[in-house]
Design a protein around this motif. Structure first.
Motif, PDB file in Angstrom:
ATOM      1  N   UNK A  95     -69.423  54.909  10.747  1.00 14.85           N
ATOM      2  CA  UNK A  95     -67.982  54.945  10.497  1.00 14.85           C
ATOM      3  C   UNK A  95     -67.641  54.222   9.201  1.00 14.85           C
ATOM      4  N   UNK A  96     -68.488  54.447   8.187  1.00 13.17           N
ATOM      5  CA  UNK A  96     -68.308  53.941   6.826  1.00 13.17           C
ATOM      6  C   UNK A  96     -68.424  52.417   6.725  1.00 13.17           C
ATOM      7  N   UNK A  97     -68.996  51.775   7.748  1.00 14.04           N
ATOM      8  CA  UNK A  97     -69.274  50.340   7.696  1.00 14.04           C
ATOM      9  C   UNK A  97     -70.783  50.135   7.728  1.00 14.04           C
ATOM     10  N   UNK A  98     -71.289  49.274   6.848  1.00 15.58           N
ATOM     11  CA  UNK A  98     -72.729  49.032   6.760  1.00 15.58           C
ATOM     12  C   UNK A  98     -73.198  48.263   8.001  1.00 15.58           C
ATOM     13  N   UNK A  99     -74.206  48.807   8.685  1.00 15.90           N
ATOM     14  CA  UNK A  99     -74.786  48.130   9.846  1.00 15.90           C
ATOM     15  C   UNK A  99     -76.194  47.627   9.550  1.00 15.90           C
ATOM     16  N   UNK A 100     -76.810  48.119   8.477  1.00 15.15           N
ATOM     17  CA  UNK A 100     -78.148  47.658   8.106  1.00 15.15           C
ATOM     18  C   UNK A 100     -78.412  48.043   6.657  1.00 15.15           C
ATOM     19  N   UNK A 101     -79.114  47.173   5.950  1.00 14.96           N
ATOM     20  CA  UNK A 101     -79.511  47.478   4.581  1.00 14.96           C
ATOM     21  C   UNK A 101     -80.766  46.692   4.250  1.00 14.96           C
ATOM     22  N   UNK A 102     -81.450  47.146   3.237  1.00 16.05           N
ATOM     23  CA  UNK A 102     -82.683  46.460   2.884  1.00 16.05           C
ATOM     24  C   UNK A 102     -83.412  47.164   1.770  1.00 16.05           C
ATOM     25  N   UNK A 103     -84.702  46.800   1.637  1.00 16.71           N
ATOM     26  CA  UNK A 103     -85.551  47.326   0.573  1.00 16.71           C
ATOM     27  C   UNK A 103     -86.670  48.150   1.192  1.00 16.71           C
ATOM     28  N   UNK A 104     -86.966  49.280   0.550  1.00 22.11           N
ATOM     29  CA  UNK A 104     -88.085  50.098   1.012  1.00 22.11           C
ATOM     30  C   UNK A 104     -89.413  49.373   0.835  1.00 22.11           C
ATOM     31  N   UNK A 105     -89.455  48.409  -0.063  1.00 17.25           N
ATOM     32  CA  UNK A 105     -90.689  47.677  -0.328  1.00 17.25           C
ATOM     33  C   UNK A 105     -90.858  46.468   0.585  1.00 17.25           C
TER      34      UNK A 105
END
Length: 523
Positions: free
Chosen positions: A180-190
């Protein structure tokens, strides 16, 4: 120029799932195109998974493949668990480009580049982001899983509302997952994938063995310690309490349980088949008032002489060498992929799902590179659904009642919440107890003209003598003469008090208009 990929048409799979019983292996789950059951947007329809306990597979080619170069990948779509969800997924797969990709044979082993979306079974709520990474040394693919979001995902599976799921992959090798357009998780592929994209440079030598004489013991028994001569290992840990006395009134000859005197042998009881019938046991009623029944036994107590088996005390190990670990060697499988964003090209999108709940609604799939395009797409689809759902939501009172139906203990909270201010209001605002001879003067603004009422409180004895009721004559007793009014006021207080009361009304222009006297029974 925008890079938005469109879907041609959905194709149902005609194949079977491998390594599965034939009776459930076929992808024969039914799909329909329907409107939402609740909060319907007129004319808007979505793709709906209709079957329970069946395998579903449907896919569609993109107008052109998505190539991971210097532009972000944005994947976005809507899901509504219209009947809730017990066990099942609503994730999508971005299928890898290949010359032999045939959507009619799309199944669980079809190579994919990315898998993204919600999945739930029991109380395990997930939001998947998985990508298949190609090992540059071996050419084999491994699945890399994003770490679980830290937010509580339960409501997105249970509220029966349409939710917007978005995955954003950027060329700088970072990712974001949004609901719903709110970030629930983020990070780096590395850094934030399990297992890591790049293997370690060094590994433990598999051929290195711990020496036989390697001592890892931090402490050892003292070899010089000797068991004391008075140490008795035969003493029990518990003994009978020698000071205990049988309570007075203990019924030694009465059993704790007796046969139920009211029990009767069943008419169909067969002693040859069932054995001799015995009445069921019940607590002996004579023991209810006694301190105990049956043979009295002294209670047990800790044995003060108990020491247990003797062991020498522990001391620091003078030969301690630490915890052994194999030596490190260079990892022969090591490689370094500095840009895992450069994944396998995507040419199709697919839904390959199993669910124990039906009527899972999907809508408004989009794959693009521009956030503005995805936001406009969301506003035209999910945004309208959200507005309709908000307009149809019940009022606060109805929501409170619904919540209490699901959680009855909330009624107690509601009652306490209402009772507290009422109780405080009564405590601080209720008049103090008045003596039998007191008068209560009530002042009010009667249309700009000051008026005063007198209420006389009489005792219970006096009230009983008069029947405890107002007489019609007293109800109609009105005095229009100002002097008479003054005479009556002297019964409750001084003339100065009456003057102050008159000034308090703000009239000041003339005498009080009227006075009514009532008898009020004092409880």
């Amino acid at each position: 120029m925008t890079n938005t990929l469109l879907i041609f048409r959905w194709v149902l799979s005609k194949t079977k799932k491998e390594d599965t019983d034939d009776n459930i292996a076929k992808y024969d789950g039914r799909w329909e195109v329907e409107e939402l059951k609740e909060n319907t947007v007129p004319g808007d329809r979505g793709l709906v998974l209709k079957s329970m306990a069946k395998h579903h597979a449907i896919s569609a080619m993109l107008t052109k493949p998505f190539i991971f170069d210097n532009k972000p990948l944005i994947v976005q779509y809507e899901v509504n668990f219209q009947e809730g969800i017990d066990c099942g997924g609503a994730y999508i797969k971005l299928l890898s480009r290949s010359d032999d990709l045939d959507l009619e044979y799309f199944f669980d082993k079809t190579p994919y580049t990315i898998m993204f979306g919600p999945d739930k079974c029991g109380e395990d709520y997930k939001l998947h982001f998985i990508f298949r990474h190609k090992n540059p040394k071996t050419g084999e693919y491994d699945e890399k899983h994003a770490k679980r979001p830290d937010v509580d995902l339960k409501k997105f599976y249970s509220d029966k509302k349409t939710h917007l799921y978005t995955l954003v992959l950027k060329p700088d090798d970072t990712f974001e997952m949004l609901i719903d357009q709110s970030v629930v998780s983020k990070g780096s592929l590395l850094e934030d994938m399990v297992p890591p994209v790049n293997p370690p440079k060094e590994i433990e030598d598999p051929n290195d063995k711990k020496p036989d004489d390697w001592d890892e013991r931090l402490k050892i028994p003292d070899p010089n310690a000797v068991k004391p001569d008075d140490w008795d290992e035969d003493e029990p840990s518990k003994i009978e309490d020698p000071d205990a006395v049988k309570p007075e009134g203990w019924l030694d000859d009465e059993p704790e349980y007796i046969p139920d005197p009211s029990a009767k042998k069943p008419e169909d009881w067969d002693e040859e088949m069932d054995g001799e019938w015995e009445a069921p046991q019940i607590p002996n009623p004579k023991c209810e008032t006694a301190p105990g029944c049956g043979q009295w036994v002294r209670p047990m107590m800790n044995n003060p002489n108990y020491k247990g088996k003797w062991k020498p005390p522990m001391i620091e190990n003078p030969n301690y060498q630490g915890i052994w670990s194999p030596r490190k060697i260079s990892n022969p499988d090591y490689f370094e992929d500095l840009h895992p964003f450069e994944m396998t090209t995507v040419s199709a999108i697919g839904l390959e799902l199993w669910s124990m709940t039906s009527d899972i609604y999907f809508d408004n799939f989009i794959i693009c590179s521009e956030k503005e395009v995805a936001d406009r797409w969301a506003a035209d689809g999910w945004g309208l659904k959200k507005l309709v759902a908000s307009a149809n939501e019940p009022g606060m009172f109805a929501q409170l009642v619904t919540a209490a139906e699901d959680h009855p203990w909330l009624w107690v909270l509601y009652i306490l919440t209402l009772a507290l201010p009422v109780g405080l209001g009564v405590l601080f605002c209720w008049p103090a107890k008045v003596r039998e001879t007191d008068w209560l003067l009530l002042l009010f603004d009667g249309g700009g003209v000051g008026s005063m009422y007198e209420v006389k409180l009489i005792s219970a004895a006096e009230g009983e003598g008069e029947g405890g009721e107002d007489t019609d004559e007293e109800e109609k007793n009105e005095v229009e003469d100002g002097s008479q009014e003054g005479d009556k006021s002297n019964k409750s207080g001084s003339e100065d008090e009456m003057k102050e009361a008159d000034e308090g009304t703000g009239s000041g222009d003339g005498p009080l208009k009227s006075v009514r006297k009532r008898r009020v029974r004092k409880d």
